[in-house]
Enzyme design. Structure first.
Site, PDB file in Angstrom:
ATOM      1  N   GLY A  51       2.112  -9.391  -6.587  1.00 31.94           N
ATOM      2  CA  GLY A  51       2.070 -10.131  -7.847  1.00 31.94           C
ATOM      3  C   GLY A  51       3.405 -10.008  -8.561  1.00 31.94           C
ATOM      4  O   GLY A  51       4.196  -9.105  -8.265  1.00 31.94           O
ATOM      5  N   CYS A  78       2.460  -4.518  -1.788  1.00 33.95           N
ATOM      6  CA  CYS A  78       3.462  -4.731  -2.849  1.00 33.95           C
ATOM      7  C   CYS A  78       2.875  -4.352  -4.218  1.00 33.95           C
ATOM      8  O   CYS A  78       2.621  -3.184  -4.461  1.00 33.95           O
ATOM      9  CB  CYS A  78       3.994  -6.151  -2.781  1.00 33.95           C
ATOM     10  SG  CYS A  78       5.536  -6.359  -3.675  1.00 33.95           S
ATOM     11  N   GLU A 167       1.798  -9.993   5.611  1.00 34.36           N
ATOM     12  CA  GLU A 167       1.211 -11.340   5.733  1.00 34.36           C
ATOM     13  C   GLU A 167       2.239 -12.415   6.056  1.00 34.36           C
ATOM     14  O   GLU A 167       1.856 -13.523   6.434  1.00 34.36           O
ATOM     15  CB  GLU A 167       0.445 -11.698   4.446  1.00 34.36           C
ATOM     16  CG  GLU A 167       1.290 -11.885   3.186  1.00 34.36           C
ATOM     17  CD  GLU A 167       1.611 -10.587   2.455  1.00 34.36           C
ATOM     18  OE1 GLU A 167       1.667  -9.535   3.113  1.00 34.36           O
ATOM     19  OE2 GLU A 167       1.846 -10.628   1.229  1.00 34.36           O
ATOM     20  N   ASP A 222       0.811 -33.598   6.746  1.00 34.66           N
ATOM     21  CA  ASP A 222      -0.255 -33.208   5.806  1.00 34.66           C
ATOM     22  C   ASP A 222      -1.067 -34.424   5.340  1.00 34.66           C
ATOM     23  O   ASP A 222      -2.294 -34.407   5.354  1.00 34.66           O
ATOM     24  CB  ASP A 222       0.329 -32.512   4.568  1.00 34.66           C
ATOM     25  CG  ASP A 222       1.253 -31.375   4.937  1.00 34.66           C
ATOM     26  OD1 ASP A 222       1.051 -30.809   6.023  1.00 34.66           O
ATOM     27  OD2 ASP A 222       2.160 -31.052   4.149  1.00 34.66           O
ATOM     28  N   LYS A 368       0.736 -25.172   6.785  1.00 35.44           N
ATOM     29  CA  LYS A 368       1.220 -26.204   7.706  1.00 35.44           C
ATOM     30  C   LYS A 368       0.746 -25.974   9.146  1.00 35.44           C
ATOM     31  O   LYS A 368       0.310 -26.905   9.812  1.00 35.44           O
ATOM     32  CB  LYS A 368       2.749 -26.204   7.639  1.00 35.44           C
ATOM     33  CG  LYS A 368       3.436 -27.292   8.369  1.00 35.44           C
ATOM     34  CD  LYS A 368       3.345 -28.630   7.684  1.00 35.44           C
ATOM     35  CE  LYS A 368       4.350 -28.804   6.609  1.00 35.44           C
ATOM     36  NZ  LYS A 368       4.177 -30.007   5.811  1.00 35.44           N
TER      37      LYS A 368
END
Ligand code: XMP
Length: 600
Positions: A51, A78, A167, A222, A368
């Site tokens: 964050g 984090c 991630e 997309d 994506k």
């Protein structure tokens, strides 16, 4: 079904964590940070996201402390790592050296969380604070040069904290860390993307009911996949496409897109030439966020105009968009997140329509690479599914505009310090540019200066020095390499707006680059290749410079520099420098973070 909860503290990557877990076959859900512990007791594991805030700041987001009594494994990432340490009576402080982008991690413990991972790893960082005192019962299990407590663990309670971001795909061991965490959680793997598609189709039928959809379609992956999902859910006759030519497409792209969409059977397609509207609305617009707002809202105005021309009853028609998750999160779309930039499909007018349930976005939770997987499942042609991404606002965000020279305060002193650091390379020199561009550092937007460095060098040196410079000097968020530059006597800003001659110039430069890449058969290897027009001239030659920005990525949330071979760069640079207006060719050697993929 076993589930993992991800508490979202506003990090750019909170949603990506859930996506990574789902890709490992375990269903993951994003939850509000303050979700009461009793609502989490049936989850197999909890992850605390990153964050933008500091845990010691007043009113920074917290979780329910009782989650630590649930006897469930917890992984803090984090900010989540800071929060876990802080709530377990450790200490967190601003780090003396901040880390953005790659860092070398040394693992010094055989904790289950690092099972099957070599002891030396490159991990991706984006932090200004760090854990300075580790809580009792925790031990340090990995460190970097600038961050001693880069990973900590309380093995007995199965609590783990990592400063870096497992991630993002650029942390190569990230998937293995999540795999290990899921093992620690004892979670069953029984979820996949086909389930998403089925659920989405059912959802669309229910949400759209007897209405129809007018879908903004650009020919990119997309919007085309979204269009195909809508057709599958509602039938061809209830879905219409609107292709708006903004005038910021690439050279001859409009014709190519129209042809490609026809070929895949898009029947109800309306094409509207909006060059005039876009060019006149963007005159005298210099600020990148204002530029984005103008563009996004204009798309809406044009949709309304075309709807009126076609006599579509507004109550019967919803607006469809090919929004993907990075568009939402970068636009500051979750409770505690910062706005990095407003994507064209997230401007105010659209937010209003979302509230009024007039928007449908079939892939808005996906990244994506997931959209591409769905495109393949739906049988769309490979060339379309694997096209390089192109942003909605097109070349408009790649043409930087500036009214007056803008240097950081004391830039000469800064330049001296930068050059002292560069002296360790023997051969490189640096100059700060009088313009700013957007970056993303520690989950926040930055708007800072690029630094151009020049002299003989290698790829490894360029990448290392770029990370070092940006971590050290807060005035800088990008480093570009001045290809073929041996000396910079002066750098000047050319006063500039989004005028037609500049658009034509960038289209020409972009075509030179795209042709060279096509010739070398590199189109598929490079994830995205923005070519940027910078109103900066070097040594009083030419008005503008070109920045080459090829990147490798998987999902646009993190990106690395794509290393073209120097012969190809030379060919591109030679061809670009023949254009009289082009002063220099610069190569962006910055990862994301700290920079973004686009400039603006
Ligand atoms: P950045 O520059 O933030 O971009 O690293 C991440 C990805 O998003 C694309 N991008 C956009 N796409 N509308 C879009 O459809 C937008 O307003 C927009 N802005 C950035 C960018 O090209 C990259 O792939």
């Amino acid at each position: 079904m076993d589930k993992i909860a991800v508490l979202d503290f506003g990090g750019q990557y909170a949603h990506l964590i859930a996506s990574r877990i789902r890709r490992q076959g375990v269903y993951a859900e994003i939850k509000r940070p303050k979700t009461p512990a009793y609502l989490l007791k049936n989850y197999k594991g909890i992850i605390l996201s990153g964050g933008p805030r500091s845990v010691f700041e007043k009113n920074s987001p917290r979780c329910d402390k009782r989650i630590f009594d649930l006897n469930i494994p917890i992984l803090g990432i984090c900010y989540g790592h800071h929060l876990m340490a802080f709530l377990q009576r450790g200490y967190v402080k601003p780090a003396p050296t901040k880390e953005f982008g790659p860092a070398e991690l040394t693992i010094n413990d055989n904790s289950h969380i690092f099972k099957d991972i070599d002891t030396k790893q490159t991990v991706w960082m984006s932090h200004g604070d760090s854990v300075t005192v580790v809580p009792r019962n925790f031990k340090v299990i990995a460190s970097t040069k600038d961050c001693e407590n880069a990973a900590i663990a309380d093995e007995q309670m199965k609590f783990y904290g990592v400063q870096f971001h497992p991630e993002v795909t650029h942390t190569a061991c990230g998937d293995q860390i999540f795999n290990n965490f899921l093992e620690i959680c004892n979670a069953k793997r029984d979820w996949d993307l086909s389930e998403y598609l089925e659920k989405k189709i059912a959802y669309i039928k229910d949400y759209v009911r007897d209405r129809r959809v007018f879908m903004l379609i650009s020919g990119g992956v997309d919007s085309t996949v979204s269009f195909a999902i809508l057709e599958k859910a509602l039938g061809k006759e209830r879905v219409y496409g609107l292709f708006v030519d903004t005038g910021f497409m690439r050279y001859q792209e409009k014709e190519q897109v129209e042809k490609a969409l026809k070929e895949i059977g898009v029947e109800n397609l309306h094409v509207y030439d909006a060059k005039k509207e876009f060019y006149s609305s963007l005159k005298n617009v210099y600020d990148p966020e204002i530029k984005r707002a103008v563009i996004g809202n204009l798309f809406l105005e044009i949709k309304d105009k075309v709807s009126k021309d076609l006599r579509l009853n507004i109550d019967e028609w919803m607006l469809g968009q090919g929004t993907i998750y990075p568009d939402t999160i970068e636009s500051g779309g979750t409770q505690y997140s910062s706005r990095i930039k407003t994507h064209h499909n997230r401007v105010e007018g659209i937010q209003e329509l979302i509230k009024r349930k007039r928007i449908i976005e079939p892939v808005k939770e996906l990244y994506k690479d997931e959209v591409r997987q769905i495109g393949e499942k739906l049988g769309l042609p490979k060339e379309l599914v694997w096209r390089q991404p192109f942003p909605g606002p097109g070349l408009a965000v790649r043409i930087l505009c500036a009214k007056k020279e803008n240097y950081p305060p004391n830039h000469l002193a800064l330049e001296r310090q930068v050059n002292m650091l560069l002296a360790e390379t023997d051969n490189l020199k640096g100059k700060v540019l009088p313009i700013k561009s957007v970056g993303v550092q520690g989950d926040n937007r930055t708007y800072r200066h690029p630094l151009v460095i020049y002299g003989d060098t290698t790829w490894d040196e360029l990448k290392n020095i770029s990370t070092k410079l940006i971590n050290q000097f807060k005035e800088i968020n990008r480093v570009v390499y001045g290809f073929g530059i041996s000396n910079i006597e002066n750098v000047q800003l050319s006063l500039s707006e989004l005028a037609e001659d500049r658009i034509k110039l960038l289209q020409k430069a972009d075509k030179i680059v795209q042709d060279a890449i096509f010739e070398k058969d590199l189109t598929k290897d490079i994830w995205q290749f923005p070519v940027v027009l910078l109103p900066v001239n070097f040594n009083n030659q030419g008005k503008e410079s070109i920045v080459l920005r090829p990147v490798e990525s998987m999902d646009a949330m993190s990106a690395g520099v794509y290393e073209l071979d120097w012969m190809t760069v030379k060919k591109i640079a030679d061809d670009l420098l023949i254009i009289p207006d082009i002063s220099a060719v610069l190569y962006d050697v910055t990862s994301k973070p700290p920079a973004t993929i686009e400039w603006e």
